[in-house]
Structure formats: structure tokens, C-alpha cells
Design an enzyme around this catalytic site. Structure first.
Site, PDB file in Angstrom:
ATOM      1  N   ARG A 108      60.670 -46.011 -22.711  1.00  0.00           N
ATOM      2  CA  ARG A 108      59.776 -45.048 -23.457  1.00  0.00           C
ATOM      3  C   ARG A 108      58.550 -44.859 -23.199  1.00  0.00           C
ATOM      4  O   ARG A 108      57.854 -43.694 -23.690  1.00  0.00           O
ATOM      5  CB  ARG A 108      60.283 -44.983 -24.841  1.00  0.00           C
ATOM      6  CG  ARG A 108      59.823 -46.051 -25.589  1.00  0.00           C
ATOM      7  CD  ARG A 108      60.350 -46.140 -27.297  1.00  0.00           C
ATOM      8  NE  ARG A 108      59.869 -47.252 -27.627  1.00  0.00           N
ATOM      9  CZ  ARG A 108      60.592 -48.668 -27.552  1.00  0.00           C
ATOM     10  NH1 ARG A 108      61.646 -48.793 -27.200  1.00  0.00           N
ATOM     11  NH2 ARG A 108      60.103 -49.773 -28.449  1.00  0.00           N
ATOM     12  N   TYR A 109      57.855 -45.834 -22.806  1.00  0.00           N
ATOM     13  CA  TYR A 109      56.296 -45.686 -22.542  1.00  0.00           C
ATOM     14  C   TYR A 109      55.959 -45.347 -21.028  1.00  0.00           C
ATOM     15  O   TYR A 109      54.688 -44.909 -21.102  1.00  0.00           O
ATOM     16  CB  TYR A 109      55.787 -47.069 -23.258  1.00  0.00           C
ATOM     17  CG  TYR A 109      56.212 -47.516 -24.496  1.00  0.00           C
ATOM     18  CD1 TYR A 109      55.781 -46.622 -25.341  1.00  0.00           C
ATOM     19  CD2 TYR A 109      56.758 -48.661 -24.932  1.00  0.00           C
ATOM     20  CE1 TYR A 109      56.083 -46.938 -26.855  1.00  0.00           C
ATOM     21  CE2 TYR A 109      57.075 -48.969 -26.260  1.00  0.00           C
ATOM     22  CZ  TYR A 109      56.598 -47.888 -27.059  1.00  0.00           C
ATOM     23  OH  TYR A 109      56.841 -48.701 -28.395  1.00  0.00           O
ATOM     24  N   THR A 110      56.850 -45.694 -20.237  1.00  0.00           N
ATOM     25  CA  THR A 110      56.511 -45.522 -19.032  1.00  0.00           C
ATOM     26  C   THR A 110      56.826 -44.360 -18.376  1.00  0.00           C
ATOM     27  O   THR A 110      57.799 -43.513 -18.988  1.00  0.00           O
ATOM     28  CB  THR A 110      57.026 -46.695 -17.786  1.00  0.00           C
ATOM     29  OG1 THR A 110      58.463 -46.645 -18.227  1.00  0.00           O
ATOM     30  CG2 THR A 110      56.478 -48.223 -18.253  1.00  0.00           C
TER      31      THR A 110
END
Length: 738
Positions: free
Chosen positions: A119-121
Site C-alpha cells: 500500500r506504500y510502494t
């Protein structure tokens, strides 16, 4: 309610069929790459999902969670972790020689750190990745229904570049595995072009272009060319890769060693930990420290123990003991174009790729040719419409069924009429004959070119070669990503042992070993033993004067020898460290500790009454587990290991019989039980002593030293029983009452 139908079958056959189905599924759908595009199904589905999301190299990034969601939702009904791990690896510059995914965010490190959560990359395709799917929309490959039948997915990728060899692959299936290292794309293109020009070329011709693997982490391949060639010829083998290092000069004549590249798939953090453990265990005495100064580039700093240490010798010792030198396996087991897995050599892999490209160019040309023919047919109809524009418009406006009338009046085909009817009236009025003629002429030229490609194999191979050259130009040796990173340097391995004592300052020490097996060393000789402290219940057993450069031999009661460097023994006035931490002596006692002297004869004796002479060179142990020299029967122990510094030997056992004979009667052996020294009946040998006959036989009884010059009565042959010792001999039947 219907009754369940039960079929009786043999359990063994059922198990066999199901396991075979599972094995084939694992091989075909999970573990082995296809020789044509070098991808496994999960890779193919992931990249195709990114193509459908239009994540082009010049577009914006999208969250990896979105990509993974599309993959598992549409194409790959497996866990999201497995898909995300695949995505991460395809984006890691230290895992793939030519990364297929451009990642933004934390995608892990060469230290083995995990990537951030999906979800961050963010990610998108690289230019190399687009080459894998180039022309996929031109009927170049077959498509099949997805797992739920709601969509289609490609069976194979068009693959404009040889991804299998360029990026390599690895996987483990049922009963088989694959391990293909990455290679340099420029060299592969040279080999492919040569193969097009010389279809009957052999493996040796190909190896002239492909020198060996080209790892993303660089390094140096140290195997001979013959070893590499043999691996490429058979499709199986292994290659040794070393780290790249350099000597960095410092002030005052000192230096440090800087490692700038490490072998492929070696985690830097574990490598440092490995070296640190060896430092702690004193296995690499030429190294004093290691530290990691890496940023976005590798920089491991190794400090030598002394500026007089040869850096080459320092590194050779590290190469032998650590992953600074690693062995890369090569097993080119792939799924062929006929869907059969087998091990291929490098020539077969390149040939399969060329046949694949031939098929892709043929299908693409056929597709484009059909599109041109379709357009030419439409243009022919549009020209007829232009020449009869007023009548066409009138029919369209006034007739309910203009299609049939137009086909009958103007001899138009259904395709032509559909094209005319689908064109707005306003557009029909704007038709210009010259534009139609020009487009028709250009398309006819393209048609001729495509027909020539399809009808003339030479022209087709020219196109294949041209496209390979285009890839080579874009990612060749002159580009940042295309420059070769791994070099070659033949290194001949020798069994020569590095003499590390040459780099140790020679200082006198006194080695102390207690009865409970605690060992330490103190500086100097002639140590005041009264100041030495032991653990409660412990006392001294061996006191040995030596030098820091000496090698110390430790003999266990089971007849096993261990070797220690004197400088590695714990220093200071504490209780020292247990001998069990230094050598794997187990629960056995220490029979003796002595300084190693080259070519010195040692006498070994066991309580069973047997013994032999052994050269000190034969007892040197290279490992912590030691070297078994004397074979001792169950219930007995090795009681003595003495340097031969006399011409006679005296033996005494539980029977209190003393036997003296010439030491020449004892044979020299490398290992074994030995020969009988003294004969016993229901008794054991307790002690032996080596002495010179001229000097007489001495012993210590309660602190009083007694010397017996007249030993004629005790002389005999080896293996005799002996006679009672003289008056005043210790009652414990040993040559010392202590």
C-alpha cells in the site's frame, strides 16, 4: 436426494495419478520458465496486468496494491504475498540484471531487508519490460481464458529480447529445478545475429560471443574458460564468483581493504555477520576489524591486523572461509516450445528464441497484411462511392434497405457497403479522390513488403535481425545499463596453507591448563605459579612455556589431536576459557598439551598396553573437530603423548611390574592402535617414561627425586611383563607420586 456414486479404485494408482497431476501443475504452472520469453506464469500475468493498467514507462506510477489486486482478481488466483514478492524482485536492481519494473518507494535492499507494504510502494513498467510485450495486440501470440473464464490472458509473450538468458531464472519443481544466471544483453544479441547469419553454428562459436554470466552485482568469475564452456555445452555446471576489492592506502604506511562488489545473491548483512563470527572465534587472525560504509554503492572496509600483512593473503583467507567467494549453480532446465521440460545448452536456448521471434514476425506480418487487405477493400469501395457520390447519398436518404441496392447497383462487397454506411454523409461529401488514391498506393507498397517477408525466409530473417540490432543499440555495452559488470580472472586454487604466524609478533607466554579444562596464557616465562588463581575445586594440570607464534598440540584421552595457535588462547589473569570452546573435545580428558615442533617423534601409549611412534607433522589438525590418531578400545584411554628425547622407554601398570626396553623396538605409524608395549593380565598400563639409559631411570616420590642407574634387572623385550620395581618406587605405580 441422489446417492453419491462411489467408485472402487486401487489406492496406489489413485495416489500416483494425483501426485503426477500435482507435479505437472507445479512444473508447468509455477516453477520452470518458458524458453521463449523466460517467464513463469505469475510473471506473465503480472506484466500483462500492468500493461492493461497502461503503466507505461512514461506514464505515472500506480500503487502496487492496485497492481496486485488486478493480478489476483483477474489472472492469478493465489495469495497476494506471493504476487507482491514477485513484483518486488522484478524491480530490484540487485536481483535482476535488467529490471522489468520501475519501483518507487522501499523495495528492499541487498542486506536482505524486506520491501515496504504494497500500500506504500508504487510501480510502472520499464523500457525493457515493454519489449517483452511489444506487438502483443497484433495477433502475435495465442490467448486463453483466465481461471474463471471472464477474461483472456496471453499464453506466451512476444519477447523482443532474450529475457531468459538476460535476466536468468531460478525455481524448484517436483523432481527438477532450474538455475540460470543472468547474461549481458549486448553479447546475447551478438550471438543471435551470428546464429542468424550462420544457422549451422556450433556451441563453441556461440561461446566466442557469450563469455559467461553478467551479474547485476558485478564480481569476478574465477573459473577457467574450459569450465564455463563445459557448463554451457551440457546445460549444467557451477561457477565460482569472487568479490571485487581494492587496497586503499592510509597514512603512516597503513592500509585498508575495500570490497566494492559482492557475489550474486549474497546478502551483505549476513556476509558481515559471517566475518564478524570468524573474527570472534579467532579464525581469521590476519583481520582486526570489518565495518560497513555502504550507501547506494557497496563499500565494506576490512582492516588488516598489521600493515605488514599482504592484502592478497588476507583476502585469500577470507575467500576460503566466507561468502566473499561464492559458487553459482547453472542448471538450464526450461519448458521448451513443445511444452516439454528439459535441460538445454546455450545454443538450443538461443535457437528456440530465434524460432519464437520468427513465429512472432510471421504472425505480425500476417496480421498487418490482413489489415491492409481489409483497408484496401474499403478504399476501393470509397472510391466507387466518390465517383457516384450523388447516387449513393440519394439511395441512403430515400431507401429503407440501401445496403442491398448499393451492392447490386455498384457491385460492392458487404464490407465496402458497411464502411460507406458507417461514414457520415458530411464526411462522404468531403471525400477526395487523390487522398484515396495516395493511401491506396502506400498500402499496396506495404502489402508488397509484407508479402515478400512472408514468402521469402531471407527477408523474414532480415526483419528478425534488424529488431535484435535495435534492441542491442538501445541497451548495448555503451549504455549505463548495458555495460558489462562481471569480469573474468582465472585463479588457480591451491591447498597451500597460509602461515599466519608470520604476521604475529613473537612474544614469550606461559600456557596454563587446569584439571577442569580451563586454559589461558600469561605474558613471559618463569611465571610465579603461586599467584595463579583457579575456580573453586580446580587446580593446575599443565604448565607450558611457549611463544605467541607457536602451534599448540592438545591430545585427548580418546587419542584425538587438536591444534591451536598460541596467540588465540585467552590472555590475562582470569580463569581463562573452557577448552571446549576452542576445540570439540567433548567429555574427554586432556592427556597432554605440548608445543608443535616440525618432524618431531611423539610416543603414544594407551591403557590397554599398546603404543606407537608418530611424526608430529602427521598429527596437525586443520579443523576444530581435530584429527583421530590413536584408536583406543572401549573402556581404555590414551594415557601418554611424549616427545621422544631418549633412547629407552620404561612402562609400569596396575600389576606393579616395571619394564624397560629400547625405543627402537617401537614402530613409527601414522595412526592406529599400535603394538604391545607391555603385557598384562587383567591389568592396565598406567604410566610410561622416556629416558637415556646412560643417565639412569628417575622418579619422584613425595617430592624426593630418586635416580636408579642400575636398570639391568628391568631390561627386556617389548611386550614382556616386566619385574617388580626397586624399593622406594611410588605406590601409585607412576613415575611421580603427584
Amino acid at each position: 436426494m441422489k446417492e453419491a456414486k462411489v467408485e472402487n479404485i486401487d489406492f496406489g494408482n489413485a495416489l500416483s495419478e494425483r501426485y503426477l497431476a500435482y507435479a505437472l501443475s507445479t512444473i508447468m504452472s509455477r516453477s520452470l520458465p518458458d524458453v521463449r520469453d523466460g517467464l513463469k506464469p505469475v510473471h506473465r500475468r503480472l506484466l500483462y496486468a500492468m500493461l492493461q493498467l497502461r503503466l507505461e514507462p512514461n506514464s505515472g506510477y500506480k500503487k502496487c496494491a492496485r497492481v496486485v489486486g488486478d493480478v489476483i482478481g483477474k489472472y492469478h488466483p493465489h495469495g497476494d504475498v506471493a504476487v507482491y514478492d514477485t513484483l518486488v524482485r522484478l524491480a530490484q536492481h540487485f536481483s535482476l540484471r535488467y529490471p522489468l519494473i520501475d519501483g518507487q518507494g522501499n523495495f528492499g535492499s541487498i542486506d536482505g531487508d524486506n520491501a515496504a507494504a504494497m500500500r506504500y510502494t508504487e510501480s510502472r513498467m520499464t523500457d525493457i519490460c515493454t519489449l517483452l510485450m511489444e506487438d502483443i495486440d497484433k495477433d502475435t501470440v495465442d490467448f486463453r481464458p483466465t481461471y474463471d473464464g471472464s477474461d483472456l490472458e496471453p499464453v506466451i509473450m512476444p519477447a523482443s529480447f532474450p529475457n531468459l538468458l538476460a535476466n536468468g531464472s531460478e525455481g524448484i519443481a517436483v523432481g527438477m529445478a532450474t538455475n540460470i544466471p543472468p547474461h549481458n544483453l549486448h553479447e546475447l544479441c551478438d550471438a543471435l545475429i551470428h546464429l542468424i547469419n550462420h544457422p549451422k553454428a556450433e556451441i563453441n562459436d556461440i561461446i566466442n560471443f557469450v563469455k559467461g554470466p553478467d551479474f547485476p552485482t558485478g564480481g569476478i568469475i574465477i573459473d577457467k574458460a574450459e569450465v564455463i564452456n563445459a557448463a554451457y555445452t551440457t546445460g549444467r555446471g557451477s561457477l565460482r564468483v569472487r568479490s571485487r576489492w581494492e587496497k586503499e592506502e592510509l597514512s603512516y604506511g597503513t592500509y585498508q581493504i575495500v570490497v566494492t562488489e559482492i557475489p550474486y545473491q549474497v546478502q551483505k548483512s549476513k556476509l558481515i555477520e559471517q566475518i564478524a563470527i570468524l573474527l570472534k572465534d579467532k579464525k581469521i587472525p590476519l583481520v582486526s576489524n570489518i565495518r560497513d560504509e555502504s550507501t547506494d554503492i557497496i563499500r565494506l572496509v576490512i582492516e588488516p591486523r598489521d600493515r605488514g600483512c599482504d592484502p592478497q593473503i588476507v583476502m585469500e583467507s577470507l575467500f576460503k572461509l566466507t561468502n566473499l567467494e561464492s559458487r553459482i549453480q547453472l542448471n538450464m532446465n526450461v519448458i521448451g516450445s513443445n511444452n516439454v521440460p528439459r535441460v538445454m545448452n546455450i545454443l538450443e536456448i538461443l535457437q528456440e528464441f530465434l524460432y519464437h521471434r520468427q513465429n512472432i514476425v510471421t504472425r505480425r506480418s500476417t496480421y498487418l497484411l490482413n489489415k491492409i487487405k481489409h483497408r484496401l477493400e474499403i478504399l476501393k469501395g470509397l472510391r466507387i462511392a466518390y465517383l457516384n457520390l450523388d447516387e449513393i447519398i440519394k439511395i441512403i436518404r430515400e431507401e429503407d434497405e440501401p445496403k442491398a441496392i448499393m451492392m447490386e447497383w455498384f457491385k460492392l462487397t458487404e464490407i465496402q457497403v458497411e464502411a460507406i454506411l458507417n461514414t457520415r454523409l458530411r464526411s462522404l461529401r468531403k471525400l477526395e479522390e487523390q487522398e484515396i488514391i495516395n493511401e491506396h498506393s502506400n498500402l499496396q507498397k506495404q502489402q508488397a513488403i509484407l508479402e515478400e517477408i512472408l514468402n521469402n525466409p531471407k527477408e523474414l530473417w532480415k526483419i528478425v535481425k534488424k529488431e535484435i540490432k535495435t534492441v542491442q543499440t538501445k541497451f548495448g555495452l555503451n549504455t549505463v545499463i548495458g555495460a558489462r559488470r562481471t569480469s573474468f580472472e582465472e585463479v588457480t586454487l591451491t591447498n597451500q596453507v597460509v602461515d599466519i604466524t608470520a604476521f604475529i609478533t613473537k612474544e614469550p607466554i606461559t600456557i596454563i591448563c587446569s584439571k577442569m579444562g580451563w586454559v589461558r596464557s600469561l605474558k613471559g616465562h618463569n611465571t610465579d605459579l603461586s599467584t595463579i588463581k583457579y575456580k573453586e575445586g580446580d587446580a593446575e594440570k599443565f604448565i607450558l612455556e611457549a611463544y605467541t607464534t607457536d602451534k599448540i598440540l592438545i591430545v585427548s584421552s580418546e587419542g584425538r589431536f587438536f591444534t591451536l595457535l598460541a596467540d588465540n588462547i585467552s590472555k590475562g589473569k582470569g580463569t581463562g576459557e573452557s577448552i571446549k570452546l576452542l576445540v570439540d573435545i567433548g567429555n574427554n580428558d586432556i592427556t597432554n598439551i605440548l608445543v608443535y615442533k616440525p618432524d618431531q617423534l611423539l610416543l603414544l601409549a594407551s591403557s590397554v598396553g599398546k603404543g606407537f611412534l608418530v611424526n608430529s607433522n602427521e598429527v596437525m589438525a586443520q579443523t576444530k573437530t581435530g584429527k583421530q590418531i590413536m584408536n583406543v578400545p572401549d573402556g581404555h584411554v590414551c594415557i601418554a603423548c611424549l616427545p621422544v628425547n631418549g633412547d629407552s622407554i620404561a612402562c609400569i601398570g596396575e600389576s606393579r611390574k616395571l619394564l624397560v626396553f629400547n625405543i627402537d623396538e617401537i614402530p613409527e605409524m601414522k595412526k592406529g592402535q599400535g603394538v604391545t608395549l607391555q603385557k598384562f593380565k587383567n591389568a592396565k598400563l598406567l604410566d610410561i617414561k622416556i629416558f637415556n639409559k646412560e643417565d639412569g631411570l628417575g622418579w619422584n616420590n613425595n617430592g624426593k627425586v630418586k635416580l636408579e642407574k642400575n636398570i639391568v634387572a628391568f631390561l627386556g623385550k617389548r611386550g614382556s611383563t616386566g619385574k617388580l620395581p626397586p624399593m622406594g618406587f611410588p605406590k601409585n605405580n607412576r613415575f611421580s607420586s603427584y
